[in-house]
Scaffold this active site. Structure first.
Site, PDB file in Angstrom:
ATOM      1  N   CYS A 109      23.569   5.855 -39.658  1.00 40.47           N
ATOM      2  CA  CYS A 109      24.535   5.018 -38.950  1.00 40.47           C
ATOM      3  C   CYS A 109      23.867   3.724 -38.466  1.00 40.47           C
ATOM      4  CB  CYS A 109      25.184   5.807 -37.824  1.00 40.47           C
ATOM      5  SG  CYS A 109      26.758   5.104 -37.266  1.00 40.47           S
TER       6      CYS A 109
ATOM      7  N   HIS B 209      27.071  11.476 -40.128  1.00 40.55           N
ATOM      8  CA  HIS B 209      26.460  12.267 -39.061  1.00 40.55           C
ATOM      9  C   HIS B 209      26.706  13.756 -39.329  1.00 40.55           C
ATOM     10  CE1 HIS B 209      25.422   9.024 -36.327  1.00 40.55           C
ATOM     11  NE2 HIS B 209      26.627   8.508 -36.451  1.00 40.55           N
TER      12      HIS B 209
END
Length: 481
Positions: free
Chosen positions: A330, A427
């Protein structure tokens, strides 16, 4: 409305764990139970089925209840972006970004959303177990409070006050809280528990009696230290261990100042063949690291500055020259690229900044935040994996032609030409046992074969049994009305 609330005599006294254990204990008694936290402050968020975001602790508590998390379980989430400002998420969606000093003016507007979410959960369940935030003893924040006594009194929910004896001074915590509360707030508290006791709880009998006598609140038990707590996803970065007990593959994660969604690391930390180290600020990157992870961040450009201030950019370049691997997740993925553009000033002043230059990609920050649970296929192995996305930026560039994965047939992430530097927006990917084993195998390590999800479920059962053995759980649940 049938509910009971756990508040703390201070921050980090173990409220989240107590609520998770009570949720699992209530579920084992056949009750339809749900967790609720009116206001949370955390950069470790979970994505709900509706495509919103809530605190990670409430997602764990939902799991303890056997539920999918919903936005109503944490209607107000504050995500700090700087020392003085935070993003305000209301019922799963970004409302605004505000400075700490201006947040109080928002609270009267937010109480309506909090009560709406609470009533929605109450209508659908037999019991709601509520978690406070910080401490009701912070009476300087009492005006327009929505996190502790302001909520408890508005919703008429009885409160159990929890104290942390491991830090010392628990008698002063409890008696002092009673002393500073106004009479109406103090009357909302129906009892107390003492958490994190090490040794023989009978040694605290006199202190326990003193608290009961001085406050007028009945005690519901002394809970010994729960040693398996580290196996559950942590919400607070302060709870991250400096290193895991494993040995073998050396994985180093940079402890960024605005680190987010760091529970990505939990499954790796529990692999005996992995030595995971959280690299503290001011520390040099070990020369024998096999894999360096750049984790998620709530402030990508701010944490890129922080990374450079530690000299980690120089260490990373040397690590790559030695043949080491790098994984950016991310915000960490965005940092690995050539440029990060924030034309609308979504994470600070508008502008652009040079990335670390380890991937041929550029990122543009956009206001339409991507919030989704996803199923993907790992490009290198074809293995399915599940995870979630929670980010503002979109990254493009030549290295995206070598994707990390495919989501609904669309390439995701990027891999360098040398194959040792990887970036992904996904994630939670290491919670997938088959993928974790394959990824570690690609780095020359052997996974244990353990099921991470099954391990979390077992620990939640053990936590409920721990509470049943040492607290008057029946009495606590009986307070709910």
């Amino acid at each position: 409305m049938t509910a009971v609330m756990i508040q703390g005599a201070g921050s980090n006294v173990g409220k989240s764990l107590l609520v998770a254990g009570l949720c699992r204990a209530a579920r084992r008694r056949g009750l339809r139970v749900a967790p609720f936290k009116p206001q949370n402050m955390s950069n470790n968020a979970a994505v709900t089925l509706e495509g919103g975001e809530i605190g990670r602790a409430q997602a764990l508590q939902a799991l303890a209840c056997g539920l999918d998390p919903t936005c109503h379980m944490n209607p107000v989430l504050l995500k700090p972006e700087s020392d003085q400002g935070a993003q305000v998420i209301v019922q799963g969606r970004r409302l605004t970004t505000t400075r700490a000093g201006d947040y109080a003016a928002l609270k009267p507007r937010l109480l309506g959303a909090v009560l709406e979410s609470f009533r929605s959960l109450s209508a659908a369940h037999d019991l709601v177990i509520v978690e406070g935030a910080g401490s009701p003893a912070e009476v300087n924040l009492r005006a327009h409070d929505i996190a502790n006594m302001g909520f408890a009194r508005a919703a008429e929910v009885p409160v159990i006050l929890a104290g942390d004896i491991d830090r010392g001074g628990v008698i002063a915590q409890m008696v002092g809280t009673r002393a500073v509360l106004d009479p109406g707030d103090a009357a909302q508290i129906r009892g107390f528990v003492i958490n994190k006791f090490r040794g023989d709880p009978r040694l605290f009998d006199d202190g326990y009696d003193l608290i009961a006598h001085s406050t007028g609140w009945p005690g519901y038990g002394v809970l010994p230290w729960f040693a398996e707590a580290y196996r559950l996803p942590a919400e607070d970065a302060l709870d991250l261990p400096a290193r895991s007990a494993g040995s073998g593959l050396k994985v180093v994660c940079l402890a960024l100042s605005r680190i987010a969604n760091f529970d990505d690391l939990d499954p790796l930390a529990q692999e005996p063949g992995v030595a995971l180290q959280m690299l503290a600020p001011g520390s040099a990157l070990p020369g024998d690291a096999d894999l360096v992870i750049l984790p998620g961040s709530k402030s990508t450009r701010g944490d890129l500055d922080f990374l450079r201030a530690q000299g980690w950019d120089i260490d990373l370049a040397a690590h790559v020259r030695r043949g080491g691997h790098v994984l950016g997740l991310c915000g960490g993925f965005q940092m690995l690229g050539q440029q990060i553009h924030d034309p609308e000033g979504l994470e600070g002043p508008p502008g652009s900044v040079a990335g670390l230059g380890l991937l041929q990609v550029e990122t543009v920050m956009r206001p339409d935040k991507r919030l989704a649970r996803v199923n993907a296929l790992h490009a290198a192995t074809g293995l399915p994996l599940s995870g979630y996305e929670i980010h503002l930026g979109r990254s493009t560039g030549p290295d995206c032609a070598r994707p990390f994965a495919h989501v609904a047939g669309t390439p995701e992430g990027a891999i360098s030409a040398c194959g040792r530097i990887t970036g992904s927006y996904l994630h939670g990917l290491f919670a997938d046992d088959a993928f974790r084993a394959a990824y570690l195998r690609g780095l020359g390590a052997t996974a244990s074969g353990q099921s991470y999800g099954a391990g979390v479920e077992r620990v939640l059962d053990d936590l409920a049994a721990h509470l049943e053995a040492h607290l008057d759980v029946a009495g606590i649940l009986a307070l709910a009305r």
